[in-house]
Scaffold this active site. Structure first.
Site, short mmCIF file in Angstrom:
data_model
loop_
_atom_site.label_atom_id
_atom_site.label_comp_id
_atom_site.label_asym_id
_atom_site.label_seq_id
_atom_site.Cartn_x
_atom_site.Cartn_y
_atom_site.Cartn_z
N LYS A 1 39.01 40.11 69.15
CA LYS A 1 40.51 40.48 68.30
C LYS A 1 41.13 41.40 68.58
O LYS A 1 42.13 41.81 68.86
CB LYS A 1 40.28 40.14 66.81
N GLN B 1 37.00 38.97 58.20
CA GLN B 1 36.36 38.00 58.79
C GLN B 1 35.33 37.25 57.75
O GLN B 1 34.61 37.91 57.29
CB GLN B 1 35.53 38.93 60.00
N ASP C 1 45.54 35.53 58.10
CA ASP C 1 44.89 34.22 58.42
C ASP C 1 45.57 32.91 57.50
O ASP C 1 45.35 31.72 57.66
CB ASP C 1 43.51 34.54 57.41
N1 GUN Z 1 35.54 33.02 60.88
C1 GUN Z 1 35.78 31.86 61.72
N2 GUN Z 1 37.12 31.62 61.90
C2 GUN Z 1 37.71 32.57 61.19
C3 GUN Z 1 39.12 32.64 60.92
O1 GUN Z 1 40.07 32.06 61.53
N3 GUN Z 1 39.64 33.65 60.06
C4 GUN Z 1 38.55 34.56 59.43
N4 GUN Z 1 39.18 35.62 58.58
N5 GUN Z 1 37.18 34.37 59.54
C5 GUN Z 1 37.03 33.32 60.48
#
Ligand code: GUN
Length: 296
Positions: A54, A98, A121
């Site tokens: 990311k 995350q 998100d």
């Molecule tokens: N962990 C796995 N997928 C995601 C996601 O789309 N967002 C976040 N914040 N954590 C994750």
């Protein structure tokens, strides 16, 4: 019928290029650089890989990336204090914590402490409610990516029968809301659904998001249907590690009209949509027009 392969990798590259273009314009015309803060608590190896990826792509599209790596034993108070700081930082337009978080941290409490306008998100309870009532919100990245691919393939989705297999808060439920928003007739199927094969056989659109390797066989797929496979499952086959989806690709590709592969389908779209959401959040924060084609 042999299915058209929906190339998520190429589509995601196109979305990132669109974001990069808009970011360059924002910088030049308004002197604003969108910023995304990613918070990682602990050392989960898969999460570390995602966070690194990311950060790299955020910088590649010209945005500022702020990474906050916290110790696995970080207290809830300390994490909430960091989120409060990011909520009040005008250089930060998007905040992502995350998941999963270490067990001693209350995930709902943490997510709901993020400013909904910066919740890229789309997991904050306010954004869930806004999406459910058809109002402007931040939309979860994976379902947004699926919707973009479906719109690109079909144009209008109006009146289509869609089945979403899986009822998670991250994918299944928001996916169903988005499809409903595009005037599909939507069924949410899950582990207790009766006659799942029959339910899937009626669908023009199948979105599989259950996390069970190859659980949807080709003979459940209606001839010509569009299949979006959200699953990313690691399995061992013939002594080798392999990534497979929730759909049995080989047999489904013989019946579907179009299908996303694993890997190279939905996966790359998730980060592309995270960047799109950060750009959208930045535009909204500055009362600028939202980027076209990058929102629901
Ligand atoms: N962990 C796995 N997928 C995601 C996601 O789309 N967002 C976040 N914040 N954590 C994750």
């Amino acid at each position: 019928m042999v299915a058209q392969v929906i190339d998520g990798k190429a589509f995601a590259a196109k979305v990132r290029a669109q974001v990069a273009n808009q970011v360059a314009k924002l910088k030049e015309e308004n002197g604003i650089t969108p910023g995304l803060a990613v918070v990682l608590v602990g050392e989960d190896p898969a999460s570390q890989v995602y966070v690194r990826s990311k950060g790299k792509m955020t910088v590649e599209v010209g945005m500022n990336s702020y990474e906050h790596k916290l110790d696995a034993e970080t207290s809830e108070d300390d994490l909430l204090a960091l989120i409060d700081k990011l909520n009040n930082d005008p250089a930060v337009h998007g905040i992502l914590v995350q998941l999963p978080l270490p067990k001693h941290l209350n995930e709902d409490l943490v997510i709901n402490s993020i400013d909904p306008a910066k919740d890229v998100d789309g997991f904050h309870i306010s954004n869930v409610g806004l999406l459910g009532t058809g109002q402007k919100s931040m939309v979860p990245c994976t379902p947004l990516g699926c919707l973009m691919m479906l719109r690109d393939h079909h144009g209008s989705l109006s009146g289509m029968d869609a089945v979403v297999i899986g009822r998670s808060n991250i994918v299944g439920k928001p996916m169903a809301q988005l499809l409903l928003g595009d005037s599909c007739t939507v069924t949410i199927a899950h582990s207790r659904t009766k006659d799942l094969p029959d339910v899937v056989r009626r669908a023009d659109i199948v979105v599989a998001a259950v996390g069970r390797p190859e659980m949807v066989p080709g003979d459940w797929i209606k001839e010509g249907a569009t299949v979006i496979d959200v699953g990313i499952n690691r399995i061992e086959r013939d002594g080798k590690n392999k990534l497979v989806g929730d759909v049995d690709y080989a047999s489904a590709a013989e019946r579907a009209g179009a299908i996303t592969p694993v890997p190279g389908g939905v996966g790359p779209m998730t980060i592309a949509c995270l960047l799109a959401n950060t750009l959208t959040a930045c535009c909204r924060a500055n009362d600028l027009p939202e980027p076209e084609g990058l929102t629901a």
